[in-house]
Design a protein around this motif. Structure first.
Motif, PDB file in Angstrom:
ATOM      1  N   LEU A 158       0.877  -1.174   0.000  1.00 32.05           N
ATOM      2  CA  LEU A 158       0.000   0.000   0.000  1.00 32.05           C
ATOM      3  C   LEU A 158       0.913   1.221   0.000  1.00 32.05           C
ATOM      4  CD1 LEU A 158      -3.024   0.953   0.247  1.00 32.05           C
ATOM      5  CD2 LEU A 158      -2.541   1.289   2.676  1.00 32.05           C
ATOM      6  N   LEU A 159       0.856   1.986  -1.075  1.00 31.92           N
ATOM      7  CA  LEU A 159       1.695   3.173  -1.213  1.00 31.92           C
ATOM      8  C   LEU A 159       0.821   4.417  -1.234  1.00 31.92           C
ATOM      9  CD1 LEU A 159       4.199   1.963  -3.966  1.00 31.92           C
ATOM     10  CD2 LEU A 159       4.629   2.122  -1.510  1.00 31.92           C
ATOM     11  N   PHE A 160       1.412   5.520  -0.832  1.00 29.64           N
ATOM     12  CA  PHE A 160       0.671   6.773  -0.793  1.00 29.64           C
ATOM     13  C   PHE A 160       1.219   7.713  -1.857  1.00 29.64           C
ATOM     14  CE2 PHE A 160       0.299   4.752   3.283  1.00 29.64           C
ATOM     15  CZ  PHE A 160      -1.047   4.889   3.578  1.00 29.64           C
ATOM     16  N   SER A 161       0.325   8.210  -2.704  1.00 32.52           N
ATOM     17  CA  SER A 161       0.740   9.094  -3.795  1.00 32.52           C
ATOM     18  C   SER A 161       1.410  10.334  -3.230  1.00 32.52           C
ATOM     19  CB  SER A 161      -0.464   9.489  -4.657  1.00 32.52           C
ATOM     20  OG  SER A 161      -1.385  10.261  -3.902  1.00 32.52           O
ATOM     21  N   SER A 162       2.124  11.039  -4.100  1.00 32.28           N
ATOM     22  CA  SER A 162       2.929  12.170  -3.642  1.00 32.28           C
ATOM     23  C   SER A 162       2.103  13.300  -3.071  1.00 32.28           C
ATOM     24  CB  SER A 162       3.769  12.705  -4.813  1.00 32.28           C
ATOM     25  OG  SER A 162       2.925  13.126  -5.873  1.00 32.28           O
ATOM     26  N   GLY A 163       0.823  13.360  -3.434  1.00 33.16           N
ATOM     27  CA  GLY A 163      -0.024  14.438  -2.915  1.00 33.16           C
ATOM     28  C   GLY A 163       0.270  15.767  -3.566  1.00 33.16           C
ATOM     29  N   SER A 164       0.816  15.738  -4.801  1.00 35.34           N
ATOM     30  CA  SER A 164       1.185  16.982  -5.475  1.00 35.34           C
ATOM     31  C   SER A 164      -0.031  17.825  -5.825  1.00 35.34           C
ATOM     32  CB  SER A 164       1.980  16.679  -6.746  1.00 35.34           C
ATOM     33  OG  SER A 164       1.222  15.884  -7.637  1.00 35.34           O
ATOM     34  N   THR A 165      -1.209  17.192  -5.915  1.00 32.83           N
ATOM     35  CA  THR A 165      -2.418  17.945  -6.241  1.00 32.83           C
ATOM     36  C   THR A 165      -3.414  17.974  -5.086  1.00 32.83           C
ATOM     37  OG1 THR A 165      -3.395  15.955  -7.210  1.00 32.83           O
ATOM     38  CG2 THR A 165      -2.216  17.416  -8.695  1.00 32.83           C
ATOM     39  N   GLY A 166      -3.037  17.494  -3.916  1.00 33.39           N
ATOM     40  CA  GLY A 166      -3.949  17.494  -2.781  1.00 33.39           C
ATOM     41  C   GLY A 166      -3.590  16.432  -1.777  1.00 33.39           C
ATOM     42  N   LYS A 167      -4.600  15.881  -1.083  1.00 35.88           N
ATOM     43  CA  LYS A 167      -4.391  14.871  -0.057  1.00 35.88           C
ATOM     44  C   LYS A 167      -3.817  13.588  -0.675  1.00 35.88           C
ATOM     45  CE  LYS A 167      -7.719  14.520   2.867  1.00 35.88           C
ATOM     46  NZ  LYS A 167      -9.051  14.174   3.423  1.00 35.88           N
ATOM     47  N   PRO A 168      -2.758  12.975  -0.088  1.00 36.06           N
ATOM     48  CA  PRO A 168      -2.200  11.729  -0.635  1.00 36.06           C
ATOM     49  C   PRO A 168      -3.254  10.619  -0.701  1.00 36.06           C
ATOM     50  CG  PRO A 168      -0.735  12.667   1.022  1.00 36.06           C
ATOM     51  CD  PRO A 168      -2.000  13.459   1.081  1.00 36.06           C
ATOM     52  N   LYS A 169      -3.248   9.876  -1.801  1.00 40.20           N
ATOM     53  CA  LYS A 169      -4.194   8.770  -1.994  1.00 40.20           C
ATOM     54  C   LYS A 169      -3.490   7.455  -1.692  1.00 40.20           C
ATOM     55  CE  LYS A 169      -4.880  10.286  -6.213  1.00 40.20           C
ATOM     56  NZ  LYS A 169      -4.382  11.660  -6.216  1.00 40.20           N
ATOM     57  N   ALA A 170      -4.213   6.523  -1.062  1.00 41.47           N
ATOM     58  CA  ALA A 170      -3.651   5.213  -0.730  1.00 41.47           C
ATOM     59  C   ALA A 170      -3.863   4.278  -1.921  1.00 41.47           C
ATOM     60  CB  ALA A 170      -4.319   4.649   0.522  1.00 41.47           C
ATOM     61  N   VAL A 171      -2.758   3.886  -2.564  1.00 37.46           N
ATOM     62  CA  VAL A 171      -2.805   3.093  -3.798  1.00 37.46           C
ATOM     63  C   VAL A 171      -2.542   1.627  -3.475  1.00 37.46           C
ATOM     64  CG1 VAL A 171      -1.792   2.761  -6.086  1.00 37.46           C
ATOM     65  CG2 VAL A 171      -2.019   5.069  -5.136  1.00 37.46           C
ATOM     66  N   MET A 172      -3.480   0.765  -3.869  1.00 42.97           N
ATOM     67  CA  MET A 172      -3.346  -0.672  -3.630  1.00 42.97           C
ATOM     68  C   MET A 172      -2.738  -1.340  -4.867  1.00 42.97           C
ATOM     69  SD  MET A 172      -6.997  -1.532  -1.728  1.00 42.97           S
ATOM     70  CE  MET A 172      -8.008  -0.894  -3.067  1.00 42.97           C
ATOM     71  N   LEU A 173      -1.539  -1.913  -4.707  1.00 52.15           N
ATOM     72  CA  LEU A 173      -0.866  -2.632  -5.797  1.00 52.15           C
ATOM     73  C   LEU A 173      -0.789  -4.110  -5.447  1.00 52.15           C
ATOM     74  CD1 LEU A 173       2.105  -0.209  -6.611  1.00 52.15           C
ATOM     75  CD2 LEU A 173      -0.107  -0.361  -7.762  1.00 52.15           C
ATOM     76  N   THR A 174      -1.200  -4.960  -6.378  1.00 58.04           N
ATOM     77  CA  THR A 174      -1.160  -6.399  -6.146  1.00 58.04           C
ATOM     78  C   THR A 174       0.193  -6.979  -6.545  1.00 58.04           C
ATOM     79  OG1 THR A 174      -1.962  -6.982  -8.352  1.00 58.04           O
ATOM     80  CG2 THR A 174      -3.633  -6.529  -6.656  1.00 58.04           C
ATOM     81  N   GLN A 175       0.416  -8.223  -6.156  1.00 53.60           N
ATOM     82  CA  GLN A 175       1.634  -8.923  -6.561  1.00 53.60           C
ATOM     83  C   GLN A 175       1.731  -8.982  -8.083  1.00 53.60           C
ATOM     84  OE1 GLN A 175       4.019  -9.971  -4.598  1.00 53.60           O
ATOM     85  NE2 GLN A 175       3.116 -10.044  -2.564  1.00 53.60           N
ATOM     86  N   ARG A 176       0.603  -9.203  -8.763  1.00 53.31           N
ATOM     87  CA  ARG A 176       0.585  -9.246 -10.232  1.00 53.31           C
ATOM     88  C   ARG A 176       0.951  -7.904 -10.822  1.00 53.31           C
ATOM     89  NH1 ARG A 176       0.637 -10.036 -15.463  1.00 53.31           N
ATOM     90  NH2 ARG A 176       2.667 -10.614 -14.694  1.00 53.31           N
ATOM     91  N   ASN A 177       0.454  -6.806 -10.230  1.00 57.64           N
ATOM     92  CA  ASN A 177       0.795  -5.468 -10.710  1.00 57.64           C
ATOM     93  C   ASN A 177       2.302  -5.262 -10.724  1.00 57.64           C
ATOM     94  OD1 ASN A 177      -2.004  -3.923  -8.948  1.00 57.64           O
ATOM     95  ND2 ASN A 177      -1.920  -4.721 -11.016  1.00 57.64           N
ATOM     96  N   VAL A 178       2.936  -5.534  -9.595  1.00 58.73           N
ATOM     97  CA  VAL A 178       4.376  -5.277  -9.459  1.00 58.73           C
ATOM     98  C   VAL A 178       5.174  -6.234 -10.341  1.00 58.73           C
ATOM     99  CG1 VAL A 178       6.310  -5.169  -7.852  1.00 58.73           C
ATOM    100  CG2 VAL A 178       4.048  -4.390  -7.125  1.00 58.73           C
TER     101      VAL A 178
END
Length: 766
Positions: free
Chosen positions: A413-433
């Protein structure tokens, strides 16, 4: 005549009575009389010995002709592989100069390949088209490679033509797109008209064939290329044969080479052997199961880049949980709020690191210094016995029973940089990576000799994938540097660790080069930058220092993150120069990108600006606890990046700017990044000294505002320089549009903080 035949028979018959002689004769007759059958048998044998072939969409292949197959071209064995999966005899169209290539001339002749004449001979071309149309009228199966040559890098090249000229207008011909892909390495390649043999990185070689549904005859060459690109993304969305999650793949690799070394700590100069990392992973995973009873399934990580941090990540995954990595560059309050919104109840951290950050320990934090003493000698001894004597499959099922083979388990679970507002919690699966890693290593010609520096923080998606997951899954040695701005240590690491692949943001790379000499980077074969636009002055300075080009890439957290890399088309000139200056490159294999109209969502032709959308196995699972936002950015399996871009006929993408970074002035859209780049060129600056934003204007709707940190700025000279650059008048700011500030708002990743920039504009307008 009969007597002569009888005499010949009397001589041959005794010889044929030997069974092995009869077999030889039968084989010779078979080779002469039935090339198609022989080739199918040969292809099947090659598949069994050398290739692991995966066929997707076999049901789309018609049983009878006429059929026109349209395929990309990745290797010399493509013809054999296509013939192996198509029941009918296939006639392949190959350029004359390729057929005349001496090492392959005999096999092309035997295959009955049809030579495509040069376009410089119109009479021959006319005759060739007539011949193909006649063959299709007779019900034959023809295979056409629109690229005209074998791809030098595995990426799709420009398609030279469509299929309309090959299809007889009065005949119902089925046109089937095919996408060929090699997942790991290639045995051969052609460079400067010579056949080159290359060491394989994996045996057997993974090879994929995706067969699409019938397509229209009137598609342009570019549309045809896009169809096959999308077909590749569809084929590689699902897990590949033998694919395993990050922690499971690491355990398998570590068990094969217990005393091999992958993780190195640059600050202490110590290696962590696979055996040590495996013990750390197993023991910590059991501790995590005991101390973290949170129902969200996430365990927080607040650590700098070290082998210990890598071990903690593997331990959390092995405990059937998901690491939620804190973005400490966002500040204490923002980072903790993000974790609490995600339902994280336990955060693994270090007392020393908290002291360095000057943070107070929150109630969720568990210190590693307190955990380690709780592991008894008995537990350590039992873990050693498990590692030494349990079979690998039994070991992984014992450690991670729920996630050991689940490719759709969340990897991080990674958090976006928040360059445009509140950081978003991004869910990445094993398949994604894994999908992103597989695409990356294909185009960078990865080998077991490669080494990377772990300079990008693992809370950053680029850092997580390239500096952690890549090493854990492929065994690529990584040297961790805790502080990405410790230029002296990173330069020293590049030199002494013999780093071959360096990934950095332009801001970070700029700082490294201030400390570097040419010998420090002599082992680098590839330098990839991303997260912000590469400035021309920085690229030139790197070229002067190393004799190589910086390769610009593009990606985002939601896409795991790498989407494109601006590589040269030939793998034999990899890293020495980049193609198409100003471009972010082509989508990686298995990743499809398209440009759509901002208002209608219709896909645009080459050269037209629109929103950049991506389809691939790398597209995130979604935003945590935000289904509405997820539905906004992912529609029909495409992720909308929010970037404005255009694509040329070769498939190279050019970013114009963020959809949010435009000003509508007098009805025209003016890109802020375009103006920033032009001002930077005029100033001959290697660092970020200006930031462009938009503010309201009662006459034209909006006007530009240029925030800068320059002490003695000559606005007249800058404006004159912009005119000399040939910028449209509407892009050129006025002298009173320049505003001096103490510093520009920049995030820890090097990106411009757009939210802070917006607040600066609001302050001006009060």
């Amino acid at each position: 005549m009969t007597e002569k035949f009888s005499e010949l028979w009397n001589v041959v018959w005794p010889w044929l009575q030997d069974w092995y002689s009869a077999i030889i004769v039968a084989v010779v007759v078979l080779i002469i009389m039935s090339p198609r059958l022989v080739l199918r048998i040969a292809a099947k044998m090659i598949r069994l010995v050398m290739f692991r072939v995966r066929v997707v969409g076999r049901e789309n292949m018609p049983c009878s002709g006429p059929i026109l197959l349209v395929s990309n071209h990745v290797s010399l064995v493509d013809l054999l592989m296509i013939q192996a999966v198509v029941k009918q005899r296939v006639r392949f169209l190959v350029r004359t100069e390729v057929i005349n290539f001496i090492p392959t001339r005999l096999i092309f002749w035997y295959l009955g390949v049809l030579a495509v004449p040069s376009a410089r001979h119109p009479k021959k071309m006319k005759k060739f088209f007539a011949d193909i149309q006649n063959r299709l009228r007779e019900g034959e199966t023809i295979c056409f490679f629109p690229e005209g040559a074998i791809s030098g890098s595995g990426n799709l090249m420009r398609f030279r033509s469509g299929v309309q000229s090959l299809v007889p207008p009065e005949t119902q011909v089925t046109v089937i797109p095919m996408r060929l892909g090699m997942i790991h390495g290639r045995l051969t390649g052609i460079y400067k008209k010579k056949l080159h043999f290359r060491k394989l990185t994996r045996w057997p070689v993974d090879y994929s064939i995706a067969i699409g549904e019938p397509i229209e005859h009137d598609l342009t060459a570019f549309q045809l290329r896009q169809k096959i690109s999308e077909l590749g993304a569809i084929a590689e969305t699902a897990p590949q044969p033998g694919e395993r999650p990050i922690h499971t793949e690491f355990i398998f690799r570590a068990k094969r080479r217990l005393f091999g070394k992958i993780f190195f700590d640059a600050s202490t100069g110590k290696w962590f052997s696979n055996f040590k990392m495996l013990l750390l992973t197993i023991m910590l995973s059991k501790v995590v199961r005991k101390i973290d009873k949170g129902t969200s399934g996430y365990t927080g990580v607040l650590l700098p880049n070290t082998p210990i941090a890598a071990g903690v990540m593997l331990a959390i995954q092995s405990a059937d949980r998901t690491p939620a990595v804190m973005n400490f560059s966002a500040g204490e309050q923002v980072a903790l709020e993000s974790m609490r919104r995600a339902g994280v109840k336990t955060i693994l951290t270090s007392r020393k690191f908290l002291e360095k950050l000057k943070w107070n320990a929150s109630e969720e934090m568990v210190l590693l210094e307190d955990i380690v003493p709780t592991i008894s000698k008995k537990q350590k001894f039992l873990t050693i016995l498990m590692v030494l004597f349990l079979p690998t499959r039994t070991l992984v099922r014992n450690i991670a029973p729920l996630s050991c083979y689940n490719m759709f388990q969340q990897a991080v679970l990674l958090f976006s940089s928040g360059s445009t507002g509140k950081p978003k919690a991004v869910m990445l699966t094993q398949r994604n990576v894994n999908s992103d890693i597989q695409s990356f290593i294909r185009v960078v010609d990865w080998s077991t000799n490669d080494r990377v520096v772990g300079n990008l923080p693992i809370f950053h998606s680029f850092g997580f994938t390239v500096c952690f997951a890549l090493s854990a899954t492929t065994g690529t040695p990584v040297s961790y540097v805790a502080n990405p701005l410790d230029s002296a240590l990173i330069v020293k690491t590049c030199r002494e660790f013999k780093v071959t692949i360096l990934c950095a943001t332009p801001t970070f790379l700029q700082k490294y080069m201030m400390k570097a000499q040419s010998d420090d980077f002599k082992t680098l074969r590839l330098c990839v930058t991303g997260a912000e636009k590469l400035r021309t002055e920085l690229a030139e300075r790197y070229r002067n220092l190393t004799g190589r080009d910086i390769v610009e890439g593009y990606g985002c957290t939601e896409l795991s993150p790498i989407v494109t890399i601006n590589l040269n088309n030939s793998i034999f000139t990899l890293g020495t120069k980049s193609d198409h200056p100003g471009s972010i490159g082509c989508p990686l294999p298995g990743i499809h990108a398209r440009i759509v109209d901002v208002n209608t969502g219709v896909e645009l032709p080459p050269g037209a600006d629109g929103r950049l959308q991506v389809r691939a196995g790398t597209v995130m699972k979604g935003y945590l606890n935000d289904p509405e936002l997820t539905a906004q950015v992912i529609q029909n399996n495409y992720y909308d990046t929010g970037d404005i871009a255009h694509m040329d006929e070769d498939g190279y993408i050019y970013i114009t700017g963020r959809a949010s970074r435009f000003s509508k002035i007098g009805g025209e859209m003016v890109p802020h990044e375009g103006v920033e780049d032009a001002i930077t060129r005029v100033l001959h600056s290697e660092t970020r000294e200006v930031a462009v934003a938009g503010r309201s204007d009662r006459l034209k709707g909006e006007r530009l505002v240029i925030f800068h940190i320059l002490e003695n700025i000559d606005t007249a000279a800058i404006i004159a320089g912009l005119r000399a650059e040939g910028l449209p008048n509407i892009w050129i700011p006025k002298a009173d549009d320049f505003v001096k500030v103490d510093h520009l708002p920049v995030l820890g990743s090097g990106k411009l903080d757009l939210l802070a920039l917006k607040k600066m504009v609001e302050a001006l307008e009060k």
